[in-house]
Design an enzyme around this catalytic site. Structure first.
Site, PDB file in Angstrom:
ATOM      1  N   GLU A 193       0.868  -1.086  -0.038  1.00  0.00           N
ATOM      2  CA  GLU A 193      -0.216  -0.304  -0.031  1.00  0.00           C
ATOM      3  C   GLU A 193       0.550   1.579   0.231  1.00  0.00           C
ATOM      4  OE1 GLU A 193      -2.536   1.531  -0.652  1.00  0.00           O
ATOM      5  OE2 GLU A 193      -4.293   0.356   0.563  1.00  0.00           O
ATOM      6  N   ASP A 194       0.199   2.232  -0.495  1.00  0.00           N
ATOM      7  CA  ASP A 194       0.869   3.696  -0.167  1.00  0.00           C
ATOM      8  C   ASP A 194       0.790   4.347   0.586  1.00  0.00           C
ATOM      9  OD1 ASP A 194      -1.920   4.182  -1.016  1.00  0.00           O
ATOM     10  OD2 ASP A 194      -1.904   5.367  -2.528  1.00  0.00           O
ATOM     11  N   ASP A 210      -4.495   5.342   6.603  1.00  0.00           N
ATOM     12  CA  ASP A 210      -4.554   6.579   6.735  1.00  0.00           C
ATOM     13  C   ASP A 210      -5.907   6.878   7.459  1.00  0.00           C
ATOM     14  OD1 ASP A 210      -5.979   9.143   7.323  1.00  0.00           O
ATOM     15  OD2 ASP A 210      -6.272  10.154   4.999  1.00  0.00           O
ATOM     16  N   PHE A 248      -2.959  16.350   4.035  1.00  0.00           N
ATOM     17  CA  PHE A 248      -2.945  16.121   3.058  1.00  0.00           C
ATOM     18  C   PHE A 248      -2.037  15.857   2.407  1.00  0.00           C
ATOM     19  CE2 PHE A 248      -5.151  15.189  -0.822  1.00  0.00           C
ATOM     20  CZ  PHE A 248      -5.990  14.672  -0.521  1.00  0.00           C
ATOM     21  N   ARG A 274      -0.611  12.193  -8.531  1.00  0.00           N
ATOM     22  CA  ARG A 274       0.350  10.801  -8.913  1.00  0.00           C
ATOM     23  C   ARG A 274       1.366  10.850  -9.372  1.00  0.00           C
ATOM     24  NH1 ARG A 274      -3.503   7.660  -6.971  1.00  0.00           N
ATOM     25  NH2 ARG A 274      -6.072   8.246  -8.433  1.00  0.00           N
TER      26      ARG A 274
END
Ligand code: PRP
Length: 185
Positions: free
Chosen positions: A105-106, A109, A158, A171
């Protein structure tokens, strides 16, 4: 693209990690993964779309054979918040029976997506399922998500770049940076 190509240079508040810092950290994670999975097959499962860059660099840092497969999931929600209600947009091509699975995963959160995903994959009869994420926010620690490999714990801001988007943009930014509130507010 590099930070200088971000429109007006004002979209990013701050660069958190340069491309070089990210790749160095992924190499460290790869070394640990090689050690932990020595003598075992390994299936990397990337979660589209954000994990594309992490998968590409992590997989190439591994000096061993791996297989790669992809899932696309959608967590219902809007703007910058996920809701925890997840549906599969693209499922794996691979049968997980008896496989050692490492989810790539990036970012984690709220942890809602990964909490759902790990339960889903563990129900398919794998030998093991673990998680590797480049980024983790403090909120994820409130969820019962056992993350084996974490690149960086980051502040609750963010972030975009290196696979992470805002409204499908940023991205392809090489670094990871915090997005200025004026962009999404
Ligand atoms: C991001 C990220 C995780 C999820 C984490 O994906 O790649 O899958 O959000 O959020 P959570 O911990 O709060 O559940 P996103 O839904 O933005 O889709 P994308 O990867 O296509 O950008």
């Amino acid at each position: 693209m590099d930070q200088m190509h971000v429109e007006g240079d004002l979209d990013l508040d701050q660069t958190l990690y340069s491309e070089a810092e990210i790749v160095t950290r992924l190499k460290e994670m790869a070394t640990q993964i090689e050690s932990d999975y020595e003598g075992k097959d390994l299936l990397l499962v990337g979660v589209l779309k954000g994990a594309v860059m992490v998968m590409a660099d992590l997989a190439r840092s591994l000096d061993r054979h791996v297989e790669m497969d992809w899932m696309a999931v959608s967590s219902y929600g809007s703007g910058t918040q996920s809701s925890g209600v997840v549906r599969i947009l693209k499922d794996l091509d691979t049968d997980l029976s008896g496989r050692h699975v490492l989810i790539v995963e990036d970012i984690i959160d709220t942890g809602l997506t990964l909490s759902w995903l790990i339960t889903n994959l563990r129900s398919r009869g794998p030998a093991s399922v673990e998680i590797a994420t480049l980024l983790r926010k403090p909120e994820a620690q409130r969820m019962d998500v056992d993350v084996k490999y974490v690149g960086f714990d980051i502040p609750n801001a963010f972030v975009v770049g290196y696979g992470l988007d805002y409204d499908e943009r940023y991205r392809n930014l090489r670094c990871i940076g915090t997005l200025s509130p004026h962009v999404y507010s």
